[in-house]
Write an enzyme that holds these catalytic residues in place. Structure first.
Site, PDB file in Angstrom:
ATOM      1  N   ILE A   7       0.857  -1.182   0.000  1.00 36.78           N
ATOM      2  CA  ILE A   7       0.000   0.000   0.000  1.00 36.78           C
ATOM      3  C   ILE A   7       0.893   1.231   0.000  1.00 36.78           C
ATOM      4  CG2 ILE A   7      -1.915   1.189   1.139  1.00 36.78           C
ATOM      5  CD1 ILE A   7      -2.471  -1.422   2.667  1.00 36.78           C
ATOM      6  N   GLY A   8       1.029   1.848  -1.176  1.00 33.95           N
ATOM      7  CA  GLY A   8       1.863   3.033  -1.301  1.00 33.95           C
ATOM      8  C   GLY A   8       1.032   4.296  -1.342  1.00 33.95           C
ATOM      9  N   ASN A   9       1.704   5.436  -1.393  1.00 31.92           N
ATOM     10  CA  ASN A   9       0.990   6.706  -1.425  1.00 31.92           C
ATOM     11  C   ASN A   9       0.288   6.951  -2.749  1.00 31.92           C
ATOM     12  OD1 ASN A   9       1.606   8.054   1.201  1.00 31.92           O
ATOM     13  ND2 ASN A   9       3.698   7.692   0.531  1.00 31.92           N
ATOM     14  N   THR A  10       0.768   6.303  -3.811  1.00 29.27           N
ATOM     15  CA  THR A  10       0.177   6.495  -5.136  1.00 29.27           C
ATOM     16  C   THR A  10      -0.704   5.331  -5.546  1.00 29.27           C
ATOM     17  OG1 THR A  10       2.116   7.800  -5.807  1.00 29.27           O
ATOM     18  CG2 THR A  10       0.679   6.982  -7.562  1.00 29.27           C
ATOM     19  N   GLY A 108       9.490   4.059   7.669  1.00 25.41           N
ATOM     20  CA  GLY A 108       8.528   3.557   6.696  1.00 25.41           C
ATOM     21  C   GLY A 108       8.680   2.066   6.454  1.00 25.41           C
ATOM     22  N   VAL A 109       7.561   1.350   6.439  1.00 34.93           N
ATOM     23  CA  VAL A 109       7.645  -0.106   6.275  1.00 34.93           C
ATOM     24  C   VAL A 109       8.105  -0.484   4.873  1.00 34.93           C
ATOM     25  CG1 VAL A 109       5.969  -0.620   8.077  1.00 34.93           C
ATOM     26  CG2 VAL A 109       5.178  -0.249   5.735  1.00 34.93           C
ATOM     27  N   ASP A 110       7.928   0.396   3.884  1.00 32.24           N
ATOM     28  CA  ASP A 110       8.474   0.124   2.563  1.00 32.24           C
ATOM     29  C   ASP A 110       9.998   0.130   2.617  1.00 32.24           C
ATOM     30  OD1 ASP A 110       8.367   2.850   3.167  1.00 32.24           O
ATOM     31  OD2 ASP A 110       8.065   3.466   1.086  1.00 32.24           O
ATOM     32  N   MET A 111      10.555   1.016   3.423  1.00 29.66           N
ATOM     33  CA  MET A 111      12.011   1.062   3.585  1.00 29.66           C
ATOM     34  C   MET A 111      12.507  -0.156   4.364  1.00 29.66           C
ATOM     35  SD  MET A 111      11.928   5.127   4.383  1.00 29.66           S
ATOM     36  CE  MET A 111      13.665   5.536   4.480  1.00 29.66           C
ATOM     37  N   ASP A 130      14.998   3.987  -3.166  1.00 28.93           N
ATOM     38  CA  ASP A 130      13.673   3.592  -3.650  1.00 28.93           C
ATOM     39  C   ASP A 130      13.027   4.834  -4.251  1.00 28.93           C
ATOM     40  OD1 ASP A 130      11.089   2.694  -4.129  1.00 28.93           O
ATOM     41  OD2 ASP A 130      11.030   1.473  -2.314  1.00 28.93           O
TER      42      ASP A 130
END
Length: 255
Positions: A7-10, A108-111, A130
């Protein structure tokens, strides 16, 4: 088969992964924080039916979310389809590395997922770029300690701000410019997108190397990175599936 949800910002990207880093199929839809759980479920059901997304072989699921407003809705959607609660990425889980930051709970969990994928594949000091909505650079030491990060506006955000604030500059498609020094407006802007970001990566890795007093391997991921990496003067590993690899590793380390 592992079900992964990023789930990203875009965008929200959902994929079925039969093996590490490989997606058998995926769904992508715009992130909309205003959706209620019911609206999200209805849209999700319609999208799944439209693309014939098959959950029959799913035996596990993991969710990475940088949009807290949508996390519960997505978890509920996954639970409804698989019958089980997915694993939600969190800094407190077994990561394969340690975090040495003042506020690890805000990382951030994406990081986190990027770093998990990187330490599984690469050795030495790492600078992990990223290039998404934001461009992030995660710094991981050779002994697998997440030391901190650098966050800056992403390529698309920067370009959108430029065209919005400068009336004479058009919206452009990201393509390789003919040369470094552009000879028309569109090529000038394309050169700015490519070479300015490549120089940023080169320069940051140099400075990170100075601070760590040792060599640093740069790893780049994110959609726009495929355009930027070839323009770098430093050697940069392009790993488009890095986050997916990280989700795979995190799931199997924590199930």
């Amino acid at each position: 088969m592992l079900l992964t949800v990023d789930i990203g910002n875009t965008n929200v990207v959902m994929g079925l992964m039969p093996e590490r880093g490989l997606l058998a199929s995926n769904l992508r839809f715009p992130t909309d924080k205003r959706r209620t759980v019911q609206e999200f479920m209805e849209g999700f059901e319609a999208l799944v039916a439209m693309h014939g997304f098959d959950f029959s072989n799913v035996n596990g699921a993991i969710v990475s979310s940088v949009v807290p407003e949508l996390t519960d809705s997505v978890v509920a959607s996954v639970r409804a389809k698989t019958g089980d609660d997915p694993l939600v990425v969190d800094h407190r889980m077994n990561l394969g590395f340690t975090i040495d930051m003042d506020t690890p709970e805000k990382l951030g969990v994406d990081m986190i997922a990027d770093a998990a994928g990187a330490v599984g594949d690469y050795e030495g000091n790492l600078a992990i770029f990223d290039m998404g909505t934001a461009t992030t650079c995660s710094v991981v030491s050779a002994d697998r300690v997440y030391l901190g990060s650098i966050i800056m506006p992403g390529v698309v955000i920067s370009q959108d701000a430029l065209t919005a604030q400068a009336s004479a500059l058009p919206f452009i498609k990201f393509e390789r410019p003919k040369r470094l020094i552009g000879r028309d407006t569109v090529d000038c802007m394309r050169s700015g997108v490519m070479y300015a970001n490549a120089a940023m990566m080169d320069g940051l890795v140099d400075r990170i190397s100075d601070e760590l007093d040792g060599p640093v391997l740069a790893v780049a991921t994110g959609g726009i990175s495929r355009l930027i990496v070839p323009a770098c003067r430093r050697y940069v590993v392009h790993d488009p599936n890095l986050l997916l690899k990280g989700l795979w590793d995190l799931y199997h380390a924590n199930v």
